[in-house]
Design a protein around this motif. Structure first.
Motif, PDB file in Angstrom:
ATOM      1  N   GLY A 103      -7.612 -21.086   3.999  1.00 27.35           N
ATOM      2  CA  GLY A 103      -6.407 -21.797   3.591  1.00 27.35           C
ATOM      3  C   GLY A 103      -5.436 -22.073   4.718  1.00 27.35           C
ATOM      4  O   GLY A 103      -4.305 -22.488   4.461  1.00 27.35           O
ATOM      5  N   GLY A 104      -5.863 -21.892   5.949  1.00 28.26           N
ATOM      6  CA  GLY A 104      -4.987 -22.150   7.087  1.00 28.26           C
ATOM      7  C   GLY A 104      -5.545 -21.525   8.345  1.00 28.26           C
ATOM      8  O   GLY A 104      -6.587 -20.876   8.329  1.00 28.26           O
ATOM      9  N   THR A 105      -4.829 -21.714   9.445  1.00 32.83           N
ATOM     10  CA  THR A 105      -5.262 -21.160  10.717  1.00 32.83           C
ATOM     11  C   THR A 105      -4.576 -19.827  10.973  1.00 32.83           C
ATOM     12  O   THR A 105      -3.636 -19.434  10.276  1.00 32.83           O
ATOM     13  CB  THR A 105      -4.929 -22.130  11.860  1.00 32.83           C
ATOM     14  N   PHE A 106      -5.036 -19.134  12.021  1.00 33.42           N
ATOM     15  CA  PHE A 106      -4.456 -17.829  12.346  1.00 33.42           C
ATOM     16  C   PHE A 106      -3.061 -17.940  12.952  1.00 33.42           C
ATOM     17  O   PHE A 106      -2.396 -16.926  13.164  1.00 33.42           O
ATOM     18  CB  PHE A 106      -5.399 -17.054  13.273  1.00 33.42           C
ATOM     19  N   GLU A 107      -2.619 -19.144  13.215  1.00 27.91           N
ATOM     20  CA  GLU A 107      -1.232 -19.329  13.635  1.00 27.91           C
ATOM     21  C   GLU A 107      -0.266 -18.840  12.555  1.00 27.91           C
ATOM     22  O   GLU A 107       0.848 -18.401  12.850  1.00 27.91           O
ATOM     23  CB  GLU A 107      -0.986 -20.814  13.938  1.00 27.91           C
ATOM     24  N   HIS A 108      -0.725 -18.905  11.295  1.00 29.27           N
ATOM     25  CA  HIS A 108       0.134 -18.541  10.167  1.00 29.27           C
ATOM     26  C   HIS A 108      -0.137 -17.135   9.631  1.00 29.27           C
ATOM     27  O   HIS A 108       0.447 -16.748   8.612  1.00 29.27           O
ATOM     28  CB  HIS A 108      -0.040 -19.560   9.045  1.00 29.27           C
ATOM     29  N   VAL A 109      -1.033 -16.409  10.285  1.00 22.18           N
ATOM     30  CA  VAL A 109      -1.313 -15.022   9.868  1.00 22.18           C
ATOM     31  C   VAL A 109      -0.391 -14.090  10.653  1.00 22.18           C
ATOM     32  O   VAL A 109      -0.416 -14.080  11.884  1.00 22.18           O
ATOM     33  CB  VAL A 109      -2.789 -14.659  10.108  1.00 22.18           C
ATOM     34  N   ARG A 110       0.396 -13.302   9.939  1.00 22.04           N
ATOM     35  CA  ARG A 110       1.401 -12.460  10.588  1.00 22.04           C
ATOM     36  C   ARG A 110       0.892 -11.035  10.793  1.00 22.04           C
ATOM     37  O   ARG A 110       0.257 -10.456   9.925  1.00 22.04           O
ATOM     38  CB  ARG A 110       2.684 -12.430   9.750  1.00 22.04           C
ATOM     39  N   ASP A 111       1.174 -10.514  11.969  1.00 20.53           N
ATOM     40  CA  ASP A 111       0.967  -9.089  12.283  1.00 20.53           C
ATOM     41  C   ASP A 111      -0.503  -8.656  12.156  1.00 20.53           C
ATOM     42  O   ASP A 111      -0.789  -7.549  11.693  1.00 20.53           O
ATOM     43  CB  ASP A 111       1.836  -8.195  11.379  1.00 20.53           C
ATOM     44  N   LEU A 112      -1.425  -9.509  12.561  1.00 22.45           N
ATOM     45  CA  LEU A 112      -2.840  -9.148  12.468  1.00 22.45           C
ATOM     46  C   LEU A 112      -3.178  -8.092  13.518  1.00 22.45           C
ATOM     47  O   LEU A 112      -2.854  -8.241  14.698  1.00 22.45           O
ATOM     48  CB  LEU A 112      -3.718 -10.385  12.675  1.00 22.45           C
ATOM     49  N   ARG A 113      -3.837  -7.046  13.071  1.00 21.63           N
ATOM     50  CA  ARG A 113      -4.291  -5.989  13.975  1.00 21.63           C
ATOM     51  C   ARG A 113      -5.557  -5.359  13.429  1.00 21.63           C
ATOM     52  O   ARG A 113      -5.874  -5.507  12.238  1.00 21.63           O
ATOM     53  CB  ARG A 113      -3.217  -4.923  14.182  1.00 21.63           C
ATOM     54  N   ILE A 114      -6.289  -4.683  14.302  1.00 16.33           N
ATOM     55  CA  ILE A 114      -7.475  -3.944  13.879  1.00 16.33           C
ATOM     56  C   ILE A 114      -7.272  -2.485  14.250  1.00 16.33           C
ATOM     57  O   ILE A 114      -6.812  -2.178  15.363  1.00 16.33           O
ATOM     58  CB  ILE A 114      -8.771  -4.523  14.508  1.00 16.33           C
ATOM     59  N   LEU A 115      -7.595  -1.620  13.308  1.00 14.56           N
ATOM     60  CA  LEU A 115      -7.470  -0.174  13.507  1.00 14.56           C
ATOM     61  C   LEU A 115      -8.842   0.456  13.338  1.00 14.56           C
ATOM     62  O   LEU A 115      -9.553   0.172  12.361  1.00 14.56           O
ATOM     63  CB  LEU A 115      -6.486   0.435  12.506  1.00 14.56           C
ATOM     64  N   ILE A 116      -9.241   1.304  14.284  1.00 15.07           N
ATOM     65  CA  ILE A 116     -10.527   1.995  14.226  1.00 15.07           C
ATOM     66  C   ILE A 116     -10.275   3.446  13.835  1.00 15.07           C
ATOM     67  O   ILE A 116      -9.569   4.192  14.540  1.00 15.07           O
ATOM     68  CB  ILE A 116     -11.259   1.936  15.578  1.00 15.07           C
ATOM     69  N   HIS A 117     -10.840   3.850  12.687  1.00 11.85           N
ATOM     70  CA  HIS A 117     -10.686   5.205  12.166  1.00 11.85           C
ATOM     71  C   HIS A 117     -12.021   5.938  12.200  1.00 11.85           C
ATOM     72  O   HIS A 117     -13.086   5.313  12.057  1.00 11.85           O
ATOM     73  CB  HIS A 117     -10.198   5.180  10.708  1.00 11.85           C
ATOM     74  N   ASP A 118     -11.959   7.239  12.349  1.00 12.04           N
ATOM     75  CA  ASP A 118     -13.130   8.087  12.123  1.00 12.04           C
ATOM     76  C   ASP A 118     -13.378   8.109  10.622  1.00 12.04           C
ATOM     77  O   ASP A 118     -12.502   8.489   9.839  1.00 12.04           O
ATOM     78  CB  ASP A 118     -12.850   9.493  12.658  1.00 12.04           C
ATOM     79  N   ALA A 119     -14.577   7.665  10.211  1.00  9.58           N
ATOM     80  CA  ALA A 119     -14.863   7.587   8.781  1.00  9.58           C
ATOM     81  C   ALA A 119     -14.867   8.950   8.115  1.00  9.58           C
ATOM     82  O   ALA A 119     -14.690   9.047   6.896  1.00  9.58           O
ATOM     83  CB  ALA A 119     -16.209   6.900   8.561  1.00  9.58           C
ATOM     84  N   ALA A 120     -15.076  10.013   8.910  1.00  6.19           N
ATOM     85  CA  ALA A 120     -15.072  11.365   8.335  1.00  6.19           C
ATOM     86  C   ALA A 120     -13.669  11.905   8.140  1.00  6.19           C
ATOM     87  O   ALA A 120     -13.482  12.911   7.443  1.00  6.19           O
ATOM     88  CB  ALA A 120     -15.871  12.317   9.224  1.00  6.19           C
ATOM     89  N   ALA A 121     -12.664  11.242   8.738  1.00  8.89           N
ATOM     90  CA  ALA A 121     -11.283  11.714   8.619  1.00  8.89           C
ATOM     91  C   ALA A 121     -10.691  11.229   7.301  1.00  8.89           C
ATOM     92  O   ALA A 121     -11.154  10.232   6.724  1.00  8.89           O
ATOM     93  CB  ALA A 121     -10.458  11.211   9.795  1.00  8.89           C
ATOM     94  N   PRO A 122      -9.672  11.907   6.785  1.00 12.37           N
ATOM     95  CA  PRO A 122      -9.043  11.486   5.522  1.00 12.37           C
ATOM     96  C   PRO A 122      -8.450  10.088   5.644  1.00 12.37           C
ATOM     97  O   PRO A 122      -7.966   9.688   6.714  1.00 12.37           O
ATOM     98  CB  PRO A 122      -7.951  12.535   5.295  1.00 12.37           C
ATOM     99  N   THR A 123      -8.499   9.329   4.559  1.00 12.53           N
ATOM    100  CA  THR A 123      -7.913   7.993   4.541  1.00 12.53           C
ATOM    101  C   THR A 123      -6.412   8.087   4.775  1.00 12.53           C
ATOM    102  O   THR A 123      -5.733   8.938   4.212  1.00 12.53           O
ATOM    103  CB  THR A 123      -8.194   7.314   3.196  1.00 12.53           C
ATOM    104  N   GLY A 124      -5.928   7.188   5.625  1.00 18.51           N
ATOM    105  CA  GLY A 124      -4.502   7.186   5.924  1.00 18.51           C
ATOM    106  C   GLY A 124      -4.153   8.022   7.145  1.00 18.51           C
ATOM    107  O   GLY A 124      -2.986   8.099   7.518  1.00 18.51           O
ATOM    108  N   GLY A 125      -5.164   8.631   7.770  1.00 20.00           N
ATOM    109  CA  GLY A 125      -4.906   9.434   8.962  1.00 20.00           C
ATOM    110  C   GLY A 125      -4.655   8.558  10.177  1.00 20.00           C
ATOM    111  O   GLY A 125      -4.704   7.328  10.133  1.00 20.00           O
TER     112      GLY A 125
END
Length: 257
Positions: A103-125
């Protein structure tokens, strides 16, 4: 400790399995974002079309890479890919984590980031690494956010942020995915040939019709047929008068008295 990543940097991962979480701020004018993953061999291409994990194929046949449901986390929306790195087949050299916009380009996507978590760690850590993904031109509709890749006996994460203006299809085909067009799309894209006038069909009277109009043959006079028992006509020269011919003297029956 969380590693704040810069574009092109990498960090080792001390985890057997990871969750790669795409995070952005939704809004009325913000296009939707979908996470996807491509499992690549040593040549940098997928081994088959099954190595593409996305919204229409959310789970790899091995079950080791899968797309999780989207979630609201505070003011943000997340889309997650989980990968069991330690169990992946040795032929998988890297796992590309990408985002595509709808529905649009990434020019209009705000605050995009990628976070890498240890899958064995609790969610939200606390994440192992975080990278703010910024489009280069603003016209991108697909972006490689980062890649998980083998290094020796372990794995690393590299921050990439490489964009594609051709969307998820363009990104997928760049890595060897076969994207088939529907018949309707192919017909819509095919140029229309101008119609040519057709010649009226002549009646065939029992014979197969011909699609090609043949020109009328030139008139050729028929050769004279044999007379079968009658003398053949002499040549025209035989009928020419002989200038030395004289009639004999008339007999009494032709003389006047």
């Amino acid at each position: 400790m969380t590693h704040a990543m810069l574009k092109g940097s990498n960090v080792p991962l001390d985890a057997r399995a990871v969750r790669a979480v795409l995070c952005w701020t939704p809004g009325a004018a913000v296009p939707d974002v979908d996470a996807s993953a491509l499992l690549l061999g040593g040549d940098g291409r997928v081994r088959s079309d099954e190595d593409f994990v996305f919204y229409n194929q959310p789970r790899h046949p091995s079950g080791l890479v899968r797309r999780l449901p989207k979630k609201h986390v505070g003011d943000h929306l997340t889309d997650t890919v989980e990968a069991d790195l330690a169990a992946l087949d040795p032929s998988v050299d890297q796992v590309v984590i990408a985002a595509s916009s709808d529905g649009g380009t990434f020019e209009h996507v705000r605050d995009l980031r990628i976070l890498i978590h240890d899958a064995a760690a609790p969610t939200g850590g606390e994440p192992l690494a975080v990278f703010d993904v910024k489009p280069e031109t603003g016209e991108e509709t697909a972006i490689i956010c980062g890649e998980l890749y083998r290094r020796g006996d372990g794995w690393k994460f590299r921050a990439v942020a490489q964009g594609y203006p051709t969307g998820l299809v363009g990104l997928a085909t760049a890595f060897g995915i076969s994207v088939e067009e529907t018949e309707a799309e192919a017909e819509a894209e095919a140029p229309m040939a101008p119609a040519e006038p057709s010649a009226p069909a002549a009646p065939s009277y029992g014979y197969p019709p011909s699609d090609v109009t043949q020109p009328a043959p030139a008139y050729v006079p028929a050769a004279p047929q044999p007379a079968y028992g009658y003398p053949q006509p002499a040549a025209a020269a035989a009928y020419a008068p002989d200038p030395s011919f004289r009639l004999p003297p008339m007999g009494p029956q032709f003389q006047r008295p």
